[in-house]
Design a protein around this motif. Structure first.
Motif, PDB file in Angstrom:
ATOM      1  N   PHE A   1      31.223 -23.963 -14.844  1.00 48.90           N
ATOM      2  CA  PHE A   1      31.814 -25.286 -14.706  1.00 48.90           C
ATOM      3  C   PHE A   1      32.827 -25.479 -15.817  1.00 48.90           C
ATOM      4  N   ALA A   2      33.671 -26.495 -15.677  1.00 49.91           N
ATOM      5  CA  ALA A   2      34.743 -26.706 -16.651  1.00 49.91           C
ATOM      6  C   ALA A   2      34.957 -28.193 -16.878  1.00 49.91           C
ATOM      7  N   ILE A   3      35.358 -28.517 -18.111  1.00 51.88           N
ATOM      8  CA  ILE A   3      35.827 -29.848 -18.476  1.00 51.88           C
ATOM      9  C   ILE A   3      37.290 -29.689 -18.856  1.00 51.88           C
TER      10      ILE A   3
ATOM     11  N   THR B   1      34.801 -29.966 -13.176  1.00 53.10           N
ATOM     12  CA  THR B   1      34.663 -29.181 -11.958  1.00 53.10           C
ATOM     13  C   THR B   1      33.376 -28.360 -12.030  1.00 53.10           C
ATOM     14  N   GLY B   2      32.739 -28.176 -10.874  1.00 47.79           N
ATOM     15  CA  GLY B   2      31.567 -27.313 -10.797  1.00 47.79           C
ATOM     16  C   GLY B   2      30.252 -27.993 -11.121  1.00 47.79           C
TER      17      GLY B   2
ATOM     18  N   ARG C   1      30.752 -20.376 -18.780  1.00 50.20           N
ATOM     19  CA  ARG C   1      30.472 -19.268 -17.871  1.00 50.20           C
ATOM     20  C   ARG C   1      29.022 -18.835 -18.066  1.00 50.20           C
ATOM     21  N   LEU C   2      28.168 -19.352 -17.220  1.00 45.31           N
ATOM     22  CA  LEU C   2      26.731 -19.115 -17.381  1.00 45.31           C
ATOM     23  C   LEU C   2      26.322 -17.658 -17.200  1.00 45.31           C
TER      24      LEU C   2
ATOM     25  N   ARG D   1      35.501 -25.072  -7.844  1.00 43.83           N
ATOM     26  CA  ARG D   1      36.770 -25.788  -8.014  1.00 43.83           C
ATOM     27  C   ARG D   1      36.869 -26.988  -7.076  1.00 43.83           C
ATOM     28  N   ASP D   2      36.237 -26.869  -5.914  1.00 46.69           N
ATOM     29  CA  ASP D   2      36.305 -27.964  -4.946  1.00 46.69           C
ATOM     30  C   ASP D   2      35.417 -29.135  -5.335  1.00 46.69           C
ATOM     31  N   ILE D   3      34.434 -28.883  -6.198  1.00 42.35           N
ATOM     32  CA  ILE D   3      33.540 -29.952  -6.653  1.00 42.35           C
ATOM     33  C   ILE D   3      34.116 -30.531  -7.929  1.00 42.35           C
TER      34      ILE D   3
END
Length: 368
Positions: free
Chosen positions: A78-80, A175-176, A101-102, A47-49
């Motif tokens: 990761f998310a868009i 993010t991520g 969600r890998l 989330r911080d990235i």
């Protein structure tokens, strides 16, 4: 996540020679609480990235977002996000949340408004396409009622607009992903980086062997029928059914493209998930000429998961006839001129190995 935590039960049995009802000492001593803490730490790091791009003008029909990046092993997801409001706030509204969600090998889509998430969507037209340390390209196309999502040039899923709509979004955030790059533009075609579109070959009969120069067909294919399907001819699709058969659709269209949307002159959708305990599977027939017409539903198919099947779409004198393994499973009257058919699309759990045109006069037919 550490590898041990994600092993399936079968893998654990093979590696540790586990008897039913018993676990090896090594597995009993594994600290799941510590592992869960590591996972939460990774989520917080992801989330911080973030990479955020503020929209200088609103998204509209035809807006095209391209996101590239590389998932890494130390970030499990990761998310868009397409959202509005204060993008730095964890309570900002998110019109579309595309969460990869890998570890679980699936993608969640959702919407958040007033700090509350809606119902998740996870179904897709393709198997999970993302891999660790392999670059990806995600294309997002904004349409009137939904967003379309393609991964590495192939359509993956769609997501209907909720409240808020992406048409009111003020920013896009990734993010991520440490090397994320965003590009926002307008497009007349989606996806823009798809595989080549092949012509469906013509064979003299259904029993004629495959020609060496015929295409190698991919799942979820769109193929050309430049000369259409003349009366007394048929399209033959031979392929493998997915072991966990859920559904698939076969469409006869007036143009070979995903978007702008083609008219669908004949649509056959097999829904194996609907009342799956019944002996026959549900077949839904329809056409979309600007909008979907009235459906025809019948429980007529008997397809066996993880086997090969032969589907045939025959052009009759006034209707399309659909066969599965030589059994008639449905008929749909012409709702537009059959001469308008110029393309074929297959989506879902049927993986084609041969697709061809041929006369229908010598094909066997059985009763329902």
């Amino acid at each position: 996540m550490p590898g041990n935590f994600w092993k399936c039960v079968s893998c654990v049995k093979m590696e540790y020679n586990v008897e039913e009802g018993r676990l090896p000492r090594e597995f009993i001593e594994y600290d799941f609480a510590e592992d869960a803490m590591d996972y939460e730490t990774q989520l917080a790091e992801a989330r911080d990235i973030k990479f955020t791009q503020t929209l200088t003008e609103p998204l509209c029909i035809g807006s095209h977002i391209i996101c590239t990046g590389t998932p890494t092993e130390n970030l499990p997801w990761f998310a868009i996000n397409i959202g509005c409001g204060n993008e730095d706030s964890e309570r900002a509204d998110i019109a579309v949340h595309f969460n990869v969600r890998l570890p679980q090998c699936y993608v969640v889509r959702n919407t958040r408004i007033h700090d509350k998430w809606g119902s998740e969507e996870t179904t897709a037209y393709r198997l999970f396409p993302f891999k660790l340390n392999r670059p990806f390209t995600v294309e997002v196309l904004v349409d009137e009622k939904e967003t379309l999502w393609a991964v590495d040039g192939e359509h993956y899923c769609s997501y209907a607009h909720r409240n808020p709509s992406p048409l009111t979004a003020t920013w896009i955030q990734v993010t991520g992903i440490r090397d994320a790059v965003l590009k926002i533009q307008k497009t007349d075609l989606y996806p823009t980086t798809g595989p080549p579109i092949f012509e469906i070959p013509l064979r003299p009969s259904i029993s004629h062997p495959r020609n060496e120069d015929e295409p190698i067909w991919r799942p979820n294919v769109i193929a050309k029928l430049s000369n259409g399907i003349t009366e007394g001819h048929q399209v033959v699709i031979y392929g493998r059914l997915r072991p966990t058969l859920h559904s698939f659709a076969v469409d006869l269209m007036d143009v070979a493209r995903e978007w702008p949307r083609a008219n669908i002159l004949a649509h056959a959708n097999l829904r194996a998930h609907a009342d799956s305990q019944l002996t026959r599977q549900l077949v839904v027939l329809n056409a979309r000429l600007g909008a979907w017409g009235p459906e025809r539903r019948q429980r007529t198919a008997r397809l066996v998961p993880a086997t090969h099947t032969t589907l045939r779409i025959v052009r009759g004198s006034g209707e399309w006839l659909f066969y599965a393994d030589d059994v008639l499973i449905g008929e749909l009257e012409f709702r537009a001129s059959p001469n308008g058919v110029k393309a074929l699309r297959i989506r879902g759990d049927l993986y084609p190995e041969e697709i061809f045109l041929c006369p229908s006069s010598t094909s066997p037919v059985q009763e329902k």
